[in-house]
Design a protein around this motif. Structure first.
Motif, PDB file in Angstrom:
ATOM      1  N   ALA A 218      -6.864   0.634  -0.081  1.00 18.63           N
ATOM      2  CA  ALA A 218      -7.300   1.600   0.935  1.00 18.63           C
ATOM      3  C   ALA A 218      -6.097   2.309   1.553  1.00 18.63           C
ATOM      4  O   ALA A 218      -6.083   3.537   1.693  1.00 18.63           O
ATOM      5  N   ILE A 219      -5.079   1.525   1.903  1.00 15.07           N
ATOM      6  CA  ILE A 219      -3.857   2.103   2.483  1.00 15.07           C
ATOM      7  C   ILE A 219      -3.221   3.064   1.478  1.00 15.07           C
ATOM      8  O   ILE A 219      -2.802   4.167   1.818  1.00 15.07           O
TER       9      ILE A 219
ATOM     10  N   SER B 273      -7.891  12.833  -0.556  1.00 16.20           N
ATOM     11  CA  SER B 273      -7.276  11.593  -0.093  1.00 16.20           C
ATOM     12  C   SER B 273      -6.964  11.658   1.394  1.00 16.20           C
ATOM     13  O   SER B 273      -7.128  10.685   2.126  1.00 16.20           O
TER      14      SER B 273
ATOM     15  N   ILE C  12      -7.734  -2.307   9.467  1.00 16.09           N
ATOM     16  CA  ILE C  12      -8.675  -2.264   8.335  1.00 16.09           C
ATOM     17  C   ILE C  12      -9.345  -3.609   8.112  1.00 16.09           C
ATOM     18  O   ILE C  12     -10.378  -3.676   7.450  1.00 16.09           O
TER      19      ILE C  12
ATOM     20  N   TRP D 202     -11.950   4.299   3.437  1.00 12.23           N
ATOM     21  CA  TRP D 202     -11.607   3.816   2.086  1.00 12.23           C
ATOM     22  C   TRP D 202     -11.808   2.308   2.032  1.00 12.23           C
ATOM     23  O   TRP D 202     -12.368   1.779   1.065  1.00 12.23           O
TER      24      TRP D 202
ATOM     25  N   ARG E 161      -5.131   6.462   1.073  1.00  8.07           N
ATOM     26  CA  ARG E 161      -4.917   7.394   2.176  1.00  8.07           C
ATOM     27  C   ARG E 161      -3.492   7.946   2.158  1.00  8.07           C
ATOM     28  O   ARG E 161      -3.257   9.109   2.491  1.00  8.07           O
ATOM     29  N   SER E 162      -2.529   7.074   1.758  1.00 10.05           N
ATOM     30  CA  SER E 162      -1.120   7.495   1.775  1.00 10.05           C
ATOM     31  C   SER E 162      -0.845   8.572   0.738  1.00 10.05           C
ATOM     32  O   SER E 162       0.066   9.388   0.922  1.00 10.05           O
TER      33      SER E 162
ATOM     34  N   GLY F 134       0.826  -1.205   0.000  1.00  5.64           N
ATOM     35  CA  GLY F 134       0.000   0.000   0.000  1.00  5.64           C
ATOM     36  C   GLY F 134       0.858   1.252   0.000  1.00  5.64           C
ATOM     37  O   GLY F 134       0.584   2.210  -0.718  1.00  5.64           O
TER      38      GLY F 134
ATOM     39  N   ASN G  97     -10.276   8.711   5.986  1.00  6.05           N
ATOM     40  CA  ASN G  97      -9.426   7.748   6.680  1.00  6.05           C
ATOM     41  C   ASN G  97      -9.329   6.439   5.909  1.00  6.05           C
ATOM     42  O   ASN G  97     -10.262   6.060   5.205  1.00  6.05           O
ATOM     43  N   SER G  98      -8.211   5.734   6.090  1.00  4.49           N
ATOM     44  CA  SER G  98      -8.055   4.483   5.337  1.00  4.49           C
ATOM     45  C   SER G  98      -9.127   3.465   5.707  1.00  4.49           C
ATOM     46  O   SER G  98      -9.504   2.637   4.880  1.00  4.49           O
TER      47      SER G  98
ATOM     48  N   ASN H  43       1.345   3.154   8.332  1.00  4.35           N
ATOM     49  CA  ASN H  43       0.495   2.198   7.621  1.00  4.35           C
ATOM     50  C   ASN H  43       0.462   0.832   8.292  1.00  4.35           C
ATOM     51  O   ASN H  43      -0.531   0.112   8.169  1.00  4.35           O
TER      52      ASN H  43
ATOM     53  N   GLU I 210      -2.262   1.222  10.652  1.00  6.00           N
ATOM     54  CA  GLU I 210      -3.546   1.264   9.948  1.00  6.00           C
ATOM     55  C   GLU I 210      -3.925  -0.120   9.449  1.00  6.00           C
ATOM     56  O   GLU I 210      -5.084  -0.522   9.507  1.00  6.00           O
TER      57      GLU I 210
END
Lengths: 278, 296, 271
Positions: free
Chosen positions: B177-178, B151, B246, B159, B181-182, B114, B155-156, B239, B242
């Motif tokens: 998703a990661i 973006s 997720i 997403w 957001r990144s 990600g 939040n991831s 990440n 995160e």
């Protein structure tokens, strides 16, 4: 070789940095551009290679009108005008060799430059130039590992790598100590002589300018107020360029007094001059 | 600034009377808003649940970390039985921890892939968004900035929630998703780094007659390379955190195991997952700190 | 090169020295990266069937996205949004109030050793877990609803701000503090006159930034039952009501925009 006529630079806020500058520079001539801070010295040399777009007037290099050139033709013209900077402006994280070779970017295609594939005669030339400026064997050092004087030598080698006809030199010595400043100016003068290059050297240090150049150009408030051989630059005419009171009372040193961006100790520079270090 | 005091000595005050008044009005205003907000929350809260919170926490901790001390008849385990029970308890936890290995590795993959994808999308956007490299300050820059802010605002986990519906549950949703957001995070920090480069160096490359792309590769990219590496590693560290959660919405990794454990009220397993997450996060923070120190 | 005899011509080739000079280490790194990439890619299980199905979902989803519907679920959206805002405001206020003393205690140049270690431990503990995991725990403790969310955000704010405040204090110009100290100031006076003025601008900036983060976080902890707009969003997603989802997303993005605008205005005014 370089003909500047009626060159004017006006900024959006209405400030006129250059007012109808006229200047002709023959091949092989070394001209020093002196004047107080904010007089437009940097703007003038940047208008020549169009890092700054001039508002009006013409800049002709060997008969080619530079101000009209499109993007790719301008690239071609820039190869003939190499620039040297006060803060050296090396790509600090790249090696000395890469910095020198970057002088060939105008000749090499994008992918070859990306893969650092330069023609072998370029590489040979780069080695020779490094030897000439006294940096033999340092080619794989990172640029930011070198001292100020060494970095400026890399900057000079990069400029000569372009095989230019004209050097645009912006305050080459302002970040250097007096001794190194002399060495760098001497090197510039020798190389220009050897390669038959014309140069405009934007410089604060009046004694240095007088010692190493063929011609002095005085710029004040965007106007060329003096143009003549170094011998004619006497204490009587300096106030015309720098403004202010009677010059002779202060001696040559006060040329730099108004400059806040200059950290050089001018007094010691005068001493070095007296001792004829170089 | 000053007002005369009774015995005509000038008095110095930090604020004039008027300034002091506005200062107090603003302070009281903020306090009022906060109190009013707290009342709204309080109205929504069953306070008896809150007061039982500490007891609940104790109960929870008990179920998470301790074996059952009593046997079915409500008496303390007899001596022999206790040790065998403790052994079974530990064996159960160890077996579960072994099961977590694969989702934990998945979590690492989600975070790494990600981040790589996010950085790959963020880099060109950053060049379009930076004032000194954008092709057009009026048109391209605002569009690039809009992408970055969008973006960053989402939040991831959100997403992931959306991607799980569109492309289905699994690691792929998690990676995307990661990455999404990144993009905003890395893009913003990168374009700020680009705007801070030394312009003289770029001018020097331009004045050799270099083209646009050559100027970028010689004059700009070497200058931002350390920032680029630092930002990427920093985001990778974030990440990892995160990626551990997720899975709660089905986007792969250890979060999916957590969701299952919570649904089954298997708090014993939840505690094992927490310890696994904690260990991963501490490890990644250490790796990230070492790596960042190495590149800058 | 230096070992070449003097008469040798200037070299005609040059290769950029590799970043890692030891070839074994270099190749180990290359192979490691490639092997990891293969391993990671192979572990992604792609369900082609579901992806094909997903095309239809994607169509519906994007159709919903371009037609945001604020109206039909207006009550729920407004309610969730308000709850998020209140949670954000209260959590930031309490979090900042608690982060200041803990941050002071965690600054090695101000606090005595036991206080320093305690405060550092509190900070490490409150930063260890992701907000969502904290929310799961607090929901289990305090029941569903905004109170659990509030506590979550307070803890997260303490961890975030406290650490940064401590680091800022450790980096201040110590001479100023010594100047204040040498007037005979007490510890509190020292902090108020020597330390606070130095860290204040960044502290205000960080608090505003945390306000922004807290709002964004309040939108996700609702997914595990801790109140706020996240709960509304989860419900809408579960109903496949993409028009409402779109409306909520627009609301979140718009609010974040507004926060950024306001905080940059405040920063310009005060700093």
């Amino acid at each position: 070789m370089l003909e500047i006529t009626d060159l004017t630079k006006r900024y959006p806020d209405g400030f006129e940095a250059l007012k109808s500058v006229e200047l002709t520079l023959p091949q092989g001539q070394l001209a020093a551009l002196i004047g107080p801070s904010g007089a437009g010295k940097s703007t003038l040399i940047r208008c020549v290679n169009r890092l700054v777009e001039p508002t009006e007037g013409s800049v002709k290099l060997d008969g080619t009108e530079v101000t009209d050139l499109g993007r790719s033709a301008l690239r071609g013209a820039r190869r003939d005008m190499a620039m040297i900077f006060q803060s050296y402006a090396l790509v600090e994280r790249l090696s000395v060799m890469e910095n020198v070779l970057s002088g060939r970017l105008g000749y090499v295609g994008f992918f070859n430059s990306l893969l650092r594939r330069f023609p072998s005669q370029d590489i040979q030339r780069a080695y020779k130039l490094l030897e000439q400026v006294g940096l033999e064997g340092l080619h794989d050092r990172r640029a930011d590992e070198l001292s100020g004087g060494q970095q400026q030598r890399v900057g000079i080698a990069r400029a000569l790598m372009q095989e230019p006809k004209l050097l645009l030199v912006d305050e080459p010595t302002a970040s250097l100590d007096p001794r190194t400043a002399h060495q760098v100016m001497g090197l510039l003068a020798d190389l220009c002589d050897e390669h038959d290059l014309a140069a405009i050297i934007n410089i604060h240090d009046v004694p240095l300018a007088k010692e190493y150049t063929d011609r002095i150009l005085g710029l004040n408030a965007g106007q060329l107020v003096f143009d003549g051989p170094p011998a004619e630059l006497t204490d009587e005419v300096l106030p015309d360029i720098y403004g202010g009171e009677d010059w002779s009372a202060h001696g040559e040193q006060s040329a730099d007094e108004e400059d806040d961006d200059d950290d050089e100790d001018v007094r010691s520079s005068g001493q070095f001059l007296a001792e004829e270090v170089l | 600034m000053s007002s005369p005091s009774t015995d005509d000595q000038p008095v110095w005050r930090k604020r004039s009377r008027r300034q002091a008044l506005t200062h107090w009005v603003i302070t009281l205003g903020i306090a009022g808003v906060v109190l009013w907000c707290f009342k709204l929350i309080s109205d929504e809260t069953t306070w008896s649940f809150v007061w039982s919170g500490p007891a609940q926490a104790g109960e929870l901790a008990n179920r998470m970390f301790l074996p059952e001390w009593y046997n079915r008849t409500g008496e303390l385990w007899a001596e022999g039985e206790f040790w065998s029970h403790l052994g079974a308890f530990l064996a159960d936890r160890a077996a579960y921890a072994a099961e977590l290995w694969s989702p934990l590795v998945d979590t690492l993959h989600i975070a790494t892939l990600g981040t790589v994808l996010g950085v790959m999308i963020a880099s060109p956007l950053a060049f379009l968004a930076a004032e000194n490299t954008t092709p057009s300050v009026k048109f391209v820059r605002p569009v690039a900035l809009l992408f970055l802010v969008t973006s960053r605002s989402v939040n991831s986990l959100i997403w992931a929630l959306l991607l799980v519906i569109v492309i289905g549950p699994g690691m792929l949703s998690g990676i995307l998703a990661i990455a999404l957001r990144s993009v905003g995070f890395c893009g913003k920090l990168l374009f700020e780094a680009i705007e801070e480069i030394d312009e003289a160096t770029r001018d020097a490359v331009v004045s050799t007659g270099a083209g646009r792309l050559q100027t970028l590769t010689y004059g700009v990219i070497p200058q931002i390379a350390p920032a680029f590496a630092g930002i990427s590693i920093y985001r990778w560290d974030i990440n990892i955190r995160e990626a551990t959660i997720i899975g709660l919405v089905g986007a792969g990794g250890i979060g999916m195991a957590l969701q299952t454990a919570i649904d089954e009220l298997a708090w014993g397993h939840v505690s094992v997952i927490f310890i696994a997450i904690l260990a991963t996060v501490i490890l990644s923070e250490w790796v990230s700190a070492k790596a960042r120190a190495a590149v800058t | 090169m230096s070992e070449l005899p003097e008469e040798m011509a200037t070299p005609r080739t040059w290769k950029r020295p590799p970043l890692i000079s030891d070839p074994r280490q270099r190749w180990a790194l290359y192979i490691g990266v490639i092997a990891y990439a293969i391993w990671a890619f192979l572990s992604i299980e792609v369900d082609v069937q579901r992806l094909v199905e997903g095309a239809d979902w994607a169509r519906q989803f994007f159709a919903g996205l371009v037609q945001p519907d604020f109206v039909s679920r207006a009550d729920e959206i407004w309610y969730g949004f308000l709850e998020s805002l209140t949670m954000t405001a209260v959590a930031t206020a309490i979090g900042v109030a608690l982060a200041v003393p803990i941050g002071l205690g965690a600054a090695s140049n101000l606090a005595i050793r036991p206080v320093y270690l305690t405060c550092r431990a509190i900070l490490a503990l409150s930063r260890a877990f992701h907000e969502v995991i904290l929310a799961i725990l607090f929901v289990a403790m305090f029941g569903f609803g905004p109170f659990a969310g509030l506590v979550t955000l307070v803890v997260a704010t303490i961890g975030f701000l406290g650490k940064l405040i401590a680091e800022d204090i450790e980096a201040i110009d110590w001479e100023t503090v010594e100047a204040v100290e040498s007037t005979g100031a007490s510890w509190l006076q020292k902090v108020a006159y020597g330390v606070a003025p130095q860290v204040m601008p960044r502290f205000i900036g960080l608090s505003l930034y945390r306000l922004d983060i807290n709002f964004r976080e309040s939108a996700i902890i609702g997914i595990v039952g801790a109140g706020g707009i996240g709960a509304t969003l989860t419900t809408a997603v579960e109903r496949y009501d993409f028009e409402t989802v779109s409306a909520i997303l627009i609301l979140i993005i718009g609010t974040v925009y507004a926060f950024e605008y306001i905080s940059s205005a405040i920063r310009k005014r005060f700093i």
